[in-house]
Design a protein around this motif. Sequence first.
Motif, PDB file in Angstrom:
ATOM      1  N   ALA A 155      74.172 -38.474  71.026  1.00  7.56           N
ATOM      2  CA  ALA A 155      76.001 -39.035  70.798  1.00  7.56           C
ATOM      3  C   ALA A 155      77.064 -38.234  69.982  1.00  7.56           C
ATOM      4  CB  ALA A 155      76.006 -40.436  70.991  1.00  7.56           C
ATOM      5  N   VAL A 156      78.210 -37.623  70.840  1.00  9.50           N
ATOM      6  CA  VAL A 156      78.867 -37.446  69.560  1.00  9.50           C
ATOM      7  C   VAL A 156      80.454 -38.710  69.254  1.00  9.50           C
ATOM      8  CG1 VAL A 156      80.644 -35.766  69.451  1.00  9.50           C
ATOM      9  CG2 VAL A 156      78.657 -35.167  70.428  1.00  9.50           C
ATOM     10  N   VAL A 157      80.218 -38.637  67.684  1.00 10.39           N
ATOM     11  CA  VAL A 157      81.180 -39.932  67.888  1.00 10.39           C
ATOM     12  C   VAL A 157      82.315 -38.602  66.982  1.00 10.39           C
ATOM     13  CG1 VAL A 157      80.396 -42.169  66.554  1.00 10.39           C
ATOM     14  CG2 VAL A 157      78.859 -41.714  67.556  1.00 10.39           C
ATOM     15  N   ARG A 158      83.339 -39.903  67.493  1.00  6.73           N
ATOM     16  CA  ARG A 158      84.613 -39.581  67.146  1.00  6.73           C
ATOM     17  C   ARG A 158      85.583 -40.249  66.235  1.00  6.73           C
ATOM     18  NH1 ARG A 158      85.792 -33.471  67.640  1.00  6.73           N
ATOM     19  NH2 ARG A 158      84.668 -32.968  69.169  1.00  6.73           N
ATOM     20  N   GLY A 159      86.182 -40.450  65.360  1.00 10.78           N
ATOM     21  CA  GLY A 159      87.025 -41.676  64.572  1.00 10.78           C
ATOM     22  C   GLY A 159      87.727 -41.257  63.819  1.00 10.78           C
ATOM     23  N   TRP A 160      89.235 -41.780  63.666  1.00  7.04           N
ATOM     24  CA  TRP A 160      89.924 -41.595  62.519  1.00  7.04           C
ATOM     25  C   TRP A 160      90.137 -42.853  61.344  1.00  7.04           C
ATOM     26  CZ3 TRP A 160      92.625 -37.901  63.941  1.00  7.04           C
ATOM     27  CH2 TRP A 160      93.191 -37.633  65.737  1.00  7.04           C
ATOM     28  N   ILE A 161      89.747 -41.742  60.153  1.00  7.14           N
ATOM     29  CA  ILE A 161      89.839 -42.321  58.932  1.00  7.14           C
ATOM     30  C   ILE A 161      91.276 -42.968  58.513  1.00  7.14           C
ATOM     31  CG2 ILE A 161      88.855 -42.507  56.446  1.00  7.14           C
ATOM     32  CD1 ILE A 161      86.635 -40.902  57.951  1.00  7.14           C
ATOM     33  N   ARG A 162      91.681 -43.956  58.001  1.00 10.13           N
ATOM     34  CA  ARG A 162      93.154 -44.373  57.157  1.00 10.13           C
ATOM     35  C   ARG A 162      92.568 -44.168  55.827  1.00 10.13           C
ATOM     36  NH1 ARG A 162      94.236 -48.404  54.028  1.00 10.13           N
ATOM     37  NH2 ARG A 162      92.160 -49.011  54.339  1.00 10.13           N
ATOM     38  N   GLU A 163      91.919 -44.605  54.981  1.00 14.02           N
ATOM     39  CA  GLU A 163      91.337 -43.770  53.561  1.00 14.02           C
ATOM     40  C   GLU A 163      89.718 -43.330  53.656  1.00 14.02           C
ATOM     41  OE1 GLU A 163      93.511 -46.659  50.787  1.00 14.02           O
ATOM     42  OE2 GLU A 163      91.557 -47.282  50.179  1.00 14.02           O
ATOM     43  N   LEU A 164      89.618 -42.527  52.855  1.00 11.23           N
ATOM     44  CA  LEU A 164      88.181 -42.392  52.606  1.00 11.23           C
ATOM     45  C   LEU A 164      88.084 -41.890  50.986  1.00 11.23           C
ATOM     46  CD1 LEU A 164      85.558 -40.875  53.843  1.00 11.23           C
ATOM     47  CD2 LEU A 164      86.777 -38.814  53.326  1.00 11.23           C
ATOM     48  N   SER A 165      87.188 -42.834  50.152  1.00 13.47           N
ATOM     49  CA  SER A 165      87.363 -43.094  49.550  1.00 13.47           C
ATOM     50  C   SER A 165      85.199 -42.409  48.125  1.00 13.47           C
ATOM     51  CB  SER A 165      87.484 -44.451  48.797  1.00 13.47           C
ATOM     52  OG  SER A 165      85.565 -45.593  49.230  1.00 13.47           O
ATOM     53  N   LEU A 166      85.431 -41.977  47.414  1.00 10.97           N
ATOM     54  CA  LEU A 166      84.400 -41.518  46.380  1.00 10.97           C
ATOM     55  C   LEU A 166      83.980 -42.211  45.126  1.00 10.97           C
ATOM     56  CD1 LEU A 166      81.853 -39.622  45.809  1.00 10.97           C
ATOM     57  CD2 LEU A 166      84.285 -37.833  45.136  1.00 10.97           C
ATOM     58  N   GLU A 167      82.827 -42.905  44.476  1.00 14.46           N
ATOM     59  CA  GLU A 167      82.968 -43.608  43.459  1.00 14.46           C
ATOM     60  C   GLU A 167      81.745 -43.192  42.337  1.00 14.46           C
ATOM     61  OE1 GLU A 167      83.401 -48.380  41.188  1.00 14.46           O
ATOM     62  OE2 GLU A 167      85.003 -47.243  43.334  1.00 14.46           O
ATOM     63  N   SER A 168      81.869 -42.822  41.640  1.00 22.57           N
ATOM     64  CA  SER A 168      81.380 -42.447  40.539  1.00 22.57           C
ATOM     65  C   SER A 168      80.711 -42.869  39.227  1.00 22.57           C
ATOM     66  CB  SER A 168      80.909 -40.974  40.616  1.00 22.57           C
ATOM     67  OG  SER A 168      81.907 -39.999  40.550  1.00 22.57           O
ATOM     68  N   SER A 169      79.968 -42.541  38.635  1.00 21.58           N
ATOM     69  CA  SER A 169      80.012 -42.647  37.585  1.00 21.58           C
ATOM     70  C   SER A 169      79.168 -41.892  36.280  1.00 21.58           C
ATOM     71  CB  SER A 169      78.953 -44.114  37.388  1.00 21.58           C
ATOM     72  OG  SER A 169      77.953 -44.121  37.392  1.00 21.58           O
ATOM     73  N   SER A 170      79.341 -41.359  35.253  1.00 25.18           N
ATOM     74  CA  SER A 170      79.052 -40.458  34.126  1.00 25.18           C
ATOM     75  C   SER A 170      78.266 -41.791  33.102  1.00 25.18           C
ATOM     76  CB  SER A 170      80.016 -39.994  33.841  1.00 25.18           C
ATOM     77  OG  SER A 170      80.789 -40.057  33.291  1.00 25.18           O
ATOM     78  N   GLU A 171      77.064 -40.865  32.573  1.00 25.92           N
ATOM     79  CA  GLU A 171      76.905 -41.508  31.248  1.00 25.92           C
ATOM     80  C   GLU A 171      77.680 -40.896  30.126  1.00 25.92           C
ATOM     81  OE1 GLU A 171      73.351 -39.015  30.199  1.00 25.92           O
ATOM     82  OE2 GLU A 171      71.960 -39.969  32.419  1.00 25.92           O
ATOM     83  N   GLY A 224      86.855 -44.239  31.803  1.00 23.06           N
ATOM     84  CA  GLY A 224      85.959 -44.909  30.884  1.00 23.06           C
ATOM     85  C   GLY A 224      85.227 -43.834  31.191  1.00 23.06           C
ATOM     86  N   ARG A 225      83.609 -44.349  31.892  1.00 26.33           N
ATOM     87  CA  ARG A 225      82.582 -43.723  33.068  1.00 26.33           C
ATOM     88  C   ARG A 225      82.894 -43.770  34.052  1.00 26.33           C
ATOM     89  NH1 ARG A 225      79.942 -47.013  28.279  1.00 26.33           N
ATOM     90  NH2 ARG A 225      79.500 -45.151  27.260  1.00 26.33           N
ATOM     91  N   THR A 226      84.005 -44.661  34.889  1.00 27.50           N
ATOM     92  CA  THR A 226      84.176 -44.573  35.847  1.00 27.50           C
ATOM     93  C   THR A 226      84.515 -43.603  36.847  1.00 27.50           C
ATOM     94  OG1 THR A 226      83.132 -46.343  36.133  1.00 27.50           O
ATOM     95  CG2 THR A 226      84.354 -45.953  37.937  1.00 27.50           C
ATOM     96  N   GLU A 227      84.670 -43.013  37.979  1.00 27.41           N
ATOM     97  CA  GLU A 227      85.302 -42.073  38.471  1.00 27.41           C
ATOM     98  C   GLU A 227      85.769 -42.035  39.848  1.00 27.41           C
ATOM     99  OE1 GLU A 227      84.344 -38.162  38.210  1.00 27.41           O
ATOM    100  OE2 GLU A 227      85.655 -37.777  35.752  1.00 27.41           O
ATOM    101  N   LYS A 228      87.086 -41.910  40.571  1.00 24.64           N
ATOM    102  CA  LYS A 228      87.602 -42.371  41.727  1.00 24.64           C
ATOM    103  C   LYS A 228      88.024 -41.652  41.996  1.00 24.64           C
ATOM    104  CE  LYS A 228      90.514 -46.487  42.678  1.00 24.64           C
ATOM    105  NZ  LYS A 228      90.710 -47.468  42.789  1.00 24.64           N
ATOM    106  N   VAL A 229      88.257 -41.416  43.459  1.00 20.88           N
ATOM    107  CA  VAL A 229      89.362 -40.471  44.715  1.00 20.88           C
ATOM    108  C   VAL A 229      89.225 -40.884  45.747  1.00 20.88           C
ATOM    109  CG1 VAL A 229      89.187 -38.762  45.458  1.00 20.88           C
ATOM    110  CG2 VAL A 229      87.900 -38.557  43.172  1.00 20.88           C
ATOM    111  N   ILE A 230      90.246 -40.964  45.912  1.00 21.83           N
ATOM    112  CA  ILE A 230      91.174 -42.132  47.429  1.00 21.83           C
ATOM    113  C   ILE A 230      91.791 -40.564  48.185  1.00 21.83           C
ATOM    114  CG2 ILE A 230      92.046 -42.964  48.549  1.00 21.83           C
ATOM    115  CD1 ILE A 230      91.584 -45.246  46.234  1.00 21.83           C
TER     116      ILE A 230
END
Length: 457
Positions: free
Chosen positions: A109-125, A228-234
């Motif tokens: 199947a090929v699945v498509r959709g609209w995204i209202r908000e895409l987020s990324l969260e990461s942490s560093s030492e 701090g050690r956390t980074e977030k992208v939206i």
Amino acid sequence: MTLGVRELDELKRGEFRLECLDMTLDNGDPKHPKTFKGPGEVHFVEGELLEFVLYDSTCGPVFPSSPIPAGEWLPQSEFYDLRATDLLGREWLAEDIRPDTNSSSRSGAVVRGWIRELSLESSSEKERGHALWLYFASPLKMPLGNVRTETIVKEGDRERRRLSVDVWEVSCGTAVLRFRRGDLGVEVEVVPMNGEALPPGIDTRIEEGIWFALSEGVTADALQQRSGRTEKVIVRSRRRGRSGLGSYPPFKVTDPGSARVVGSILCTYLEHVLPFEGERFHPLSVLVRQVLRARGGTLEEEARAACIAVEGVVDRYFREEYGSPDPGVVASVTELQALLKTTEWPQKELIEERVRGAIGRLTGTNARSAILSMGRSGAVESEQVRAWEDLRPLIAHGAEIDLAPRELLEKTVLVRQLFNTLVLKAIGYRGQYTDYSTVGWPSVNLDGGTHSDSQQA
């Protein structure tokens, strides 16, 4: 792991694209579970809406869902959450997606959709401090820069330094806000001066401050936050060239000195709304937003929004101070209530109940009484209060506003100015603002000062 320079440039141009070897779309419904899994990508469509495409080569044939009766809420099984791992190993998340699925009678199947908000969260030492970056993919009416910046321009083998004043810097309490206008939009950098963590939800509160101080009803199209050690992208779907979401700011941004005055208004508004811990917007900001949105409609809609917003601000901030009835009115109502008990007439019980309700409201506090009292006391301009009093009954009862367009516009401008003044008073601002209800649009001192030439603001 935040976005790289190339990705930021692509994001600003609306060409952001993530190629993903692993994508999972799951509805999380224990009764009717459904999952799609495979490679795919996330990209902007025509520089505005975020779309994902997922290629699932293993799932069985997908059949249309059973018809849902009109008016019935969609079941949870119709909504999916997306996890997408890009080529750099970053895991992006998106929620509450209603996808569209194309499939054949065979597997896949090929699945498509609209995204209202895409987020990324990461942490560093390692601790990396605190900062916030917001991007608005549309131009904003804002003051000229008040900070000089230097860039290096290469001309062949030679380098030349170029100085420009393109940053509007505002110091608000413990944080510095730097607005930079680019070719495609506006960037806002927020840096704490003392190195401490930024308040929760400050990105939303900055948006609210822009709504009022700049009269621009915008929402950040992208943000990066380091805590701090956390980074977030939206990254959000966007609408370029928003129309009808602007009005006159409380101070003309083209006037000399506007960087200082508008900055002071912005900081005062932020100080007022930052303590609010609700998930959505501050109640005062909701009223500001309604006035801005009305600018995209008819003049009647703008008049209606301004009148209702004035009443909302007064009800929230000034009703108790200005809405209490005159002591003489209270004494008269008390005498009348005593008279009702001793007077006999047919159907006394029914009539007395209705009369008591009507006259009882005379002794309570209400927004209308407060607005009229503020006009009589000089707390706000009486002419603006009269314009509100002329328009509000028509709006409240759904009657047609039977006024000539010019007269309606003049009264609406007065009411809109009344709203700006009330908001400035509500947040505790003291200083200059622009009076758009007076010919020449002069600068006024909110603390009771006289009109002054706007060119000297």
